[in-house]
Design a protein around this motif. Structure first.
Motif, short mmCIF file in Angstrom:
data_model
loop_
_atom_site.label_atom_id
_atom_site.label_comp_id
_atom_site.label_asym_id
_atom_site.label_seq_id
_atom_site.Cartn_x
_atom_site.Cartn_y
_atom_site.Cartn_z
N LEU A 369 -26.16 6.65 9.01
CA LEU A 369 -24.73 6.37 9.15
C LEU A 369 -24.55 4.86 9.25
CD1 LEU A 369 -21.74 7.16 9.65
CD2 LEU A 369 -22.31 7.30 12.10
N VAL A 370 -23.66 4.32 8.46
CA VAL A 370 -23.37 2.89 8.47
C VAL A 370 -21.92 2.70 8.89
CG1 VAL A 370 -23.30 0.76 7.14
CG2 VAL A 370 -25.01 2.50 6.60
N MET A 371 -21.70 1.88 9.89
CA MET A 371 -20.34 1.49 10.29
C MET A 371 -20.18 0.00 10.02
SD MET A 371 -19.46 3.66 13.75
CE MET A 371 -21.03 3.61 14.60
N VAL A 372 -19.18 -0.35 9.25
CA VAL A 372 -18.91 -1.74 8.88
C VAL A 372 -17.58 -2.14 9.50
CG1 VAL A 372 -18.72 -3.39 6.98
CG2 VAL A 372 -20.05 -1.29 6.68
N THR A 373 -17.55 -3.26 10.21
CA THR A 373 -16.28 -3.77 10.73
C THR A 373 -15.93 -5.06 9.99
OG1 THR A 373 -17.15 -5.22 12.48
CG2 THR A 373 -16.96 -2.86 12.99
N SER A 374 -14.63 -5.22 9.70
CA SER A 374 -14.18 -6.41 8.98
C SER A 374 -12.69 -6.61 9.21
CB SER A 374 -14.46 -6.28 7.48
OG SER A 374 -14.01 -7.43 6.79
N ARG A 375 -12.24 -7.85 9.13
CA ARG A 375 -10.81 -8.13 9.25
C ARG A 375 -10.05 -7.77 7.98
NH1 ARG A 375 -10.57 -14.02 12.36
NH2 ARG A 375 -12.02 -13.44 14.05
N ARG A 376 -10.77 -7.64 6.88
CA ARG A 376 -10.12 -7.26 5.63
C ARG A 376 -10.64 -5.92 5.16
NH1 ARG A 376 -13.57 -8.58 1.23
NH2 ARG A 376 -11.81 -8.34 -0.18
N ARG A 377 -9.82 -5.24 4.39
CA ARG A 377 -10.22 -3.94 3.87
C ARG A 377 -11.22 -4.13 2.74
NH1 ARG A 377 -5.77 0.56 3.63
NH2 ARG A 377 -6.01 0.05 5.83
N LEU A 378 -12.35 -3.48 2.84
CA LEU A 378 -13.42 -3.63 1.85
C LEU A 378 -13.28 -2.52 0.81
CD1 LEU A 378 -16.32 -4.39 4.38
CD2 LEU A 378 -14.88 -6.02 3.15
N ASN A 379 -12.33 -2.71 -0.06
CA ASN A 379 -11.98 -1.66 -1.02
C ASN A 379 -13.09 -1.41 -2.04
OD1 ASN A 379 -9.34 -1.13 0.01
ND2 ASN A 379 -8.63 -3.04 -0.92
N ALA A 380 -13.90 -2.43 -2.32
CA ALA A 380 -14.91 -2.29 -3.38
C ALA A 380 -16.19 -1.61 -2.89
CB ALA A 380 -15.24 -3.66 -3.97
N LEU A 381 -16.22 -1.18 -1.62
CA LEU A 381 -17.38 -0.42 -1.14
C LEU A 381 -17.20 1.03 -1.57
CD1 LEU A 381 -18.32 -1.58 2.47
CD2 LEU A 381 -19.55 -1.97 0.34
N ASP A 382 -17.89 1.41 -2.61
CA ASP A 382 -17.76 2.77 -3.13
C ASP A 382 -18.22 3.77 -2.07
OD1 ASP A 382 -16.93 1.67 -5.48
OD2 ASP A 382 -18.93 1.70 -6.40
N ASP A 383 -17.51 4.88 -2.00
CA ASP A 383 -17.86 6.00 -1.12
C ASP A 383 -17.69 5.70 0.37
OD1 ASP A 383 -18.61 7.58 -3.34
OD2 ASP A 383 -20.62 6.70 -3.33
N ALA A 384 -17.16 4.52 0.68
CA ALA A 384 -16.95 4.22 2.09
C ALA A 384 -15.70 4.94 2.60
CB ALA A 384 -16.80 2.71 2.30
N TRP A 385 -15.80 5.46 3.79
CA TRP A 385 -14.67 6.13 4.43
C TRP A 385 -13.86 5.08 5.18
CZ3 TRP A 385 -13.36 11.41 4.54
CH2 TRP A 385 -12.33 11.76 5.41
N ALA A 386 -12.67 4.77 4.67
CA ALA A 386 -11.85 3.71 5.26
C ALA A 386 -11.26 4.19 6.59
CB ALA A 386 -10.74 3.31 4.30
N LEU A 387 -11.38 3.37 7.59
CA LEU A 387 -10.83 3.68 8.91
C LEU A 387 -10.05 2.46 9.40
CD1 LEU A 387 -10.64 5.74 11.20
CD2 LEU A 387 -12.72 4.77 12.16
N PRO A 388 -8.82 2.29 8.94
CA PRO A 388 -8.02 1.14 9.38
C PRO A 388 -7.58 1.31 10.82
CG PRO A 388 -6.72 2.57 7.97
CD PRO A 388 -8.10 3.14 7.96
N LEU A 389 -7.67 0.25 11.60
CA LEU A 389 -7.23 0.26 12.99
C LEU A 389 -5.90 -0.46 13.11
CD1 LEU A 389 -10.33 -0.42 15.27
CD2 LEU A 389 -9.39 1.75 14.47
N ASP A 390 -4.98 0.17 13.79
CA ASP A 390 -3.71 -0.47 14.11
C ASP A 390 -3.75 -0.82 15.59
OD1 ASP A 390 -1.20 -1.46 13.94
OD2 ASP A 390 -0.26 0.39 13.20
N VAL A 391 -2.69 -1.44 16.05
CA VAL A 391 -2.61 -1.74 17.47
C VAL A 391 -2.59 -0.43 18.25
CG1 VAL A 391 -1.42 -3.91 17.09
CG2 VAL A 391 -0.09 -1.82 17.37
N LEU A 392 -2.89 -0.52 19.53
CA LEU A 392 -2.92 0.68 20.34
C LEU A 392 -1.53 1.26 20.51
CD1 LEU A 392 -5.35 -0.40 23.22
CD2 LEU A 392 -5.83 1.26 21.41
#
Length: 1002
Positions: A369-392
């Motif tokens: 399992l790979v978890m990637v954190t970034s300030r920008r959305r990494l759209n070009a990562l194929d097969d990645a499950w996007a998990l955008p975080l909003d404020v609480l």
């Protein structure tokens, strides 16, 4: 069963039998039997293949569907094996079947035996020794309880590697002996091999057997556990956390599918905290390791981390030595994927800047399992499950405020809580800082905090996205600090590296250590710092940028002085630590001594400090290079010398030492240039670039001579002699060691004298001067006795025994041999502590018994373990000379276990060749060939060209000794000859050339 309708058993059990009946599932419900007839057998191997008659199955239809098994060869013992059979101690009575005398008939239950298997060549050629649990008390001492296990197949994983033989009583109750599959080829003719190939699928060539363990299965024994500490105040994010846990459940799903979650969101929103919290929850599901890699995508003052550098760090964490870490990105990524293949590993890639930075760090197999954190959305990562975080959400933001503020500090339902959460933009980072103000100030109320936040808004766009302004929170927290706390906060914003300890902070602040530690804890309490590892402090990127912006308002000379003190601290302490781990850095550290620095009493402590500070040291070096500070470049590289040599990568070490030598030359700093050249020469020697290594050490020795720096000159000459010996230039090598010896003598350096004497003595022995060699070795032995260095004594005695034998002094040779054997045995069982200067020196190198020196590169192994492995190698050699091949193999196997456990692949590659030589001496050419082949693969991985040539020569000799394989053997010998020629190793060239000439002579 080997395949549908075929059973493997012992030949002596069925030979001459009139009828044969086979019982299946003997230890389970639903037993069934069948008649069988003889299909093939070989008496000397004691194996037979039976064909089960399907029509005789009782009850009918019970025969299972069986696929063909694979066949393998154990190339890197010991390996875990299992076997099933029907031993005598499992005898049972069968009341349902009575004999002619009316008594119940007897049968034997099945026994599933497991244990580590090693090759066992000196007593019975071609066997395996399997250590199993001994049965309980047996009243019949004259017979082995394992009688009846004969013919039981031995498996390692999916591969059949042997068949249990019938020699039980002499092996002992805790041992089973089995005939190895790879040994069959030496006992069968071509027709018999073809018959077994058609019958049971045996490969027609031993080279086609499965390797056990397979290369991808070989691990260093290290399991990285890199997750930082998590906070007990983690609040909210239930939905996101549930998604990550569900994703983890999918890692065992689709074959080959790596599950990737890309967590994105603005700075301060809690991406890293969520990933770490989830990682802690999931750690047990990923028992093969948890990796945490900070990619510094948005860290102020630091460029995004290069994937190649990140991969090098991960490979080092797995114990991969510098010589095995490739230089280019693709090769490093491939090795990384190989290390993670077939594992369940969690990988957190934190603070990523781009998809290109992430892709090389993705595993290749499912189960991870790979978890990637970034300030920008990494759209070009194929097969990645996007998990955008909003404020609480409001409720979670309020809950986090109350949790951090502490019990009794807020009232449930107070409307000010929602207002303060809104003023913090519902961002976890800001909420924590604001809540810490309440927790730390008993007189403050929510009303006061809200008023302060409303009045602190500055609109500074650096920390604002238009709706949320973090500057108000940062400034308010900063304003509540004391003067000393504020100064430390600003100074920490100037650090070139990502974190700091109390000593570095004290240097920045020019303050006492105790006061600095208190101030650091104050900033942790304010949530302006985190302490992910005890004693190491780190800022969030946004807070770091804010501290740097505040520091810009300080007088420039004060900021410059603070950075200078920090660089002085790292420079002085790194060189001091390097001196503790590397016997050649004997001069005093450059620069001013810091007011406070850690006490590093042992080489292991010094090495641990260097490793923990490596990122900061390299950041300081980068800052110095960017600013054109050549004197800093020279000094900081000197402080990294031993770490670069031990941990690599060696390609980077060559670049840095070359740059340091050039910088020192520009400065006219001849001592710095000499140090850099000597360090460069050591790395070049290890990479097999002998001409350049000779040049570097020669230039270093010349510069030290000009400076009248006798310690440095002696060390450079000793290193030069080692390289020249490797290339076969014995006259120049002898001269270099003689000059080094004279200098060591003038300096009263006993350890240096002993080392030079041994080096020269080995050359004298090779050049037919055994008397001179005995003299040198005897002097070295006396020095090691004065130093109380038992490992040095054992090595010297072993060499002395062989040398005295060459002079005809049989009595002296026997005495030295016996003493060496005793010392090696003691050291193998009870390794000596490596805390003295001389012991520290030997913790850095393993002296080869064939006259060469192999430096160990075990990144985190204690010196005692490497010394123990070295003692075991010496013990194995002594036993081999005594023709105790079993004992020699056991000693070498233990040494190999240590090298693998600590990740010392360099030593393992060298020791594998020695291991193969024992099989050659024992006459087991088939096993020797298998081990040499594995050694060849490993030596190529670690890029040890001389060991690769030795393995090629060994394979060639084994093939030449095998019938009808002379042509193939000559091909390998020619490869070895070419390798020796490229290395310029003249004695080896002459030996192999003579062997090839003999093969072509009619």
């Amino acid at each position: 069963m080997l395949a549908l309708g075929l059973v493997l058993t012992a030949a002596h059990v069925v030979d001459g039998a009139v009828s044969i009946r086979v019982r299946f599932n003997a230890d389970q419900d639903g037993q069934w039997t069948a008649r069988a007839q003889h299909a093939w057998s070989h008496p000397s191997l004691d194996i037979a293949v039976l064909h089960v008659l399907e029509a005789s199955v009782d009850p009918p239809g019970r025969a299972p569907v069986v696929t063909r098994v694979g066949f393998g060869s154990i190339v890197r013992p010991p390996v875990e094996c299992e076997t099933m059979g029907f031993p005598r101690f499992k005898v049972r009575e069968d009341p349902a079947h009575l004999g002619a005398d009316g008594a119940p008939m007897q049968y034997r239950d099945c026994e599933h035996a497991t244990g580590p298997a090693t090759t066992w060549a000196n007593r019975r050629e071609g066997t395996l020794q399997i250590r199993v649990g001994a049965p309980g008390l047996d009243p019949d001492r004259g017979r082995s309880p394992w009688e009846g296990m004969s013919g039981a197949p031995v498996f390692s994983g999916e591969a059949l590697v042997g068949v249990v033989g019938k020699h039980h009583r002499s092996d002992g109750a805790g041992t089973l002996a089995a005939y190895r599959v790879d040994h069959w080829y030496g006992c069968l003719d071509a027709d018999q091999v073809d018959a077994l190939a058609a019958l049971i699928g045996l490969p027609t060539r031993p080279e086609d057997l499965m390797q056990v363990p397979a290369p991808a299965q070989v691990r260093t024994g290290r399991i990285p556990r890199q997750l930082p500490a998590t906070t007990s105040a983690f609040t909210g994010r239930e939905r996101e956390l549930a998604e990550l846990l569900d994703l983890a459940d999918g890692t065992g799903g689709s074959p080959g599918m790596v599950v990737i979650s890309a967590i994105d969101g603005m700075a301060g929103i809690g991406k890293t905290a969520l990933a770490i919290h989830a990682g802690r929850r999931l750690a047990e599901r990923f028992p093969d390791g948890q990796l945490f890699i900070d990619l510094h995508g948005y860290t102020r003052g630091m460029a995004p981390r290069e994937p190649a550098d990140a991969l090098a760090g991960v490979l080092q964490a797995y114990g991969v030595p510098p010589s095995q870490i490739p230089t280019d990105l693709d090769a490093r990524a491939a090795l990384y994927r190989d290390r993670l293949a077939g594992t369940r590993t969690l990988v957190i890639l934190d603070n990523a800047h781009s998809e290109a930075q992430v892709r090389p760090l993705l595993p290749g197999d499912g189960g991870c399992l790979v978890m990637v954190t970034s300030r920008r959305r990494l759209n070009a990562l194929d097969d990645a499950w996007a998990l955008p975080l909003d404020v609480l959400p409001v409720a979670d933001a309020v809950a986090l405020l109350r949790e951090v503020a502490g019990p009794g500090r807020t009232q449930d339902g107070d409307p000010l809580l929602e207002e303060i959460a809104a003023l913090c933009g519902h961002l976890p980072l800001a909420l924590r800082i604001a809540a810490a103000l309440i927790r730390r100030r008993p007189a403050w109320t929510l009303t006061r905090l809200a008023d302060k936040l409303r009045g602190a808004r500055t609109g500074l766009v650096r920390f604002s996205d238009g709706d949320r302004d973090l500057t108000s929170v940062f400034d308010l927290s900063y304003q509540t600090l004391s003067g000393d706390q504020r100064e430390l906060f600003r100074r920490l914003g100037l650090t070139p590296g990502p974190d700091a300890d109390a000593y570095a902070a004290a240097a920045l602040l020019n303050c006492g250590l105790t006061d600095t530690e208190d101030l650091l804890q104050d900033l942790v309490e304010q949530n302006l710092l985190v302490e992910p590892v005890l004693g190491r402090y780190r800022m969030h990127d946004l807070i770091r940028a804010h501290a740097h912006a505040l520091a810009a308002g300080d007088p420039a000379d004060l900021c410059e002085a603070a950075v200078e003190r920090l660089l002085d601290y790292y420079q002085y302490t790194s060189i001091s630590a390097d001196t503790r781990t590397f016997q050649y850095a004997r001069h005093e550290p450059r620069g001013s001594a810091p007011a406070h620095s850690p006490v590093l009493c042992s080489p292991n402590e010094a090495r641990a400090w260097l490793r923990s500070e490596r990122t900061n040291l390299e950041a300081c070096l980068g800052l110095a290079a960017r600013q054109g500070r050549r004197e800093r470049v020279v000094a900081l590289t000197e402080g990294l010398a031993e770490l670069l040599y031990a941990d690599g990568t060696w390609s980077r070490a060559q670049v840095l030492h070359t740059a340091a030598a050039t910088a020192a030359e520009h400065l006219g700093d001849r001592r710095g240039q000499a140090d850099a050249l000597n360090n460069l020469g050591r790395v070049l020697h290890m990479t097999g670039n002998y001409p350049s290594a000779v040049d570097a050490h020669t230039r270093a020795a010349g510069l030290f001579h000009q400076l009248s720096e006798r310690p440095g000159q002696a060390d450079a000459l000793n290193e030069l002699g080692r390289v020249l010996e490797t290339t076969g230039d014995y006259p120049d090598a002898t001269e270099a060691h003689t000059r080094a010896l004279a200098l060591y003598d003038e300096l009263d350096d006993w350890a240096g004298q002993a080392d030079a004497l041994i080096n020269r003595g080995k050359i004298r022995r090779r050049t037919e001067d055994p008397s001179g060699a005995c003299e040198d070795l005897s002097q070295a032995l006396a020095l090691y006795e004065l130093l109380d260095n038992r490992l040095g004594q054992a090595r010297t005695l072993a060499l002395l025994s062989q040398t005295r034998q060459a002079t005809g002094d049989g009595v002296g040779a026997a005495d030295a041999h016996a003493r060496a054997l005793t010392l090696y045995q003691e050291l193998a069982d009870h390794p000596a502590p490596a805390n003295a200067v001389a012991d520290a020196q030997h913790a850095q190198s393993v002296t080869r018994q064939d006259g060469m020196t192999q430096h160990s590169n075990a990144p985190s192994s204690p010196g005692e373990r490497l010394d123990q492995a070295s003692a075991l190698i010496g013990l194995g050699r002594m036993r081999m000379l005594d023709e105790d091949y079993r004992g020699a193999l056991e000693a070498h196997a233990r040494a190999l276990e240590i090298y693998r456990a600590v990740g010392s692949y360099d030593n393992e590659a060298w020791a594998m060749n020695l291991y193969a030589r024992i099989f050659v001496a024992a006459g087991d050419m088939a096993q020797a060939l298998a081990v040499y082949r594995d050694a060849l693969r490993l030596t190529r991985e670690v890029q040890h060209r001389d060991d690769e040539a030795i393995a090629l020569e060994g394979i060639g000799e084994c093939l030449v000794c095998t019938a009808d394989s002379t042509r193939h053997g000559a091909a390998y010998l020619n490869q070895a000859l070419d390798a020796y020629r490229r290395l310029g190793m003249r004695p080896d060239i002459e030996r192999v050339q003579a062997r090839l000439d003999a093969l072509t002579t009619p």
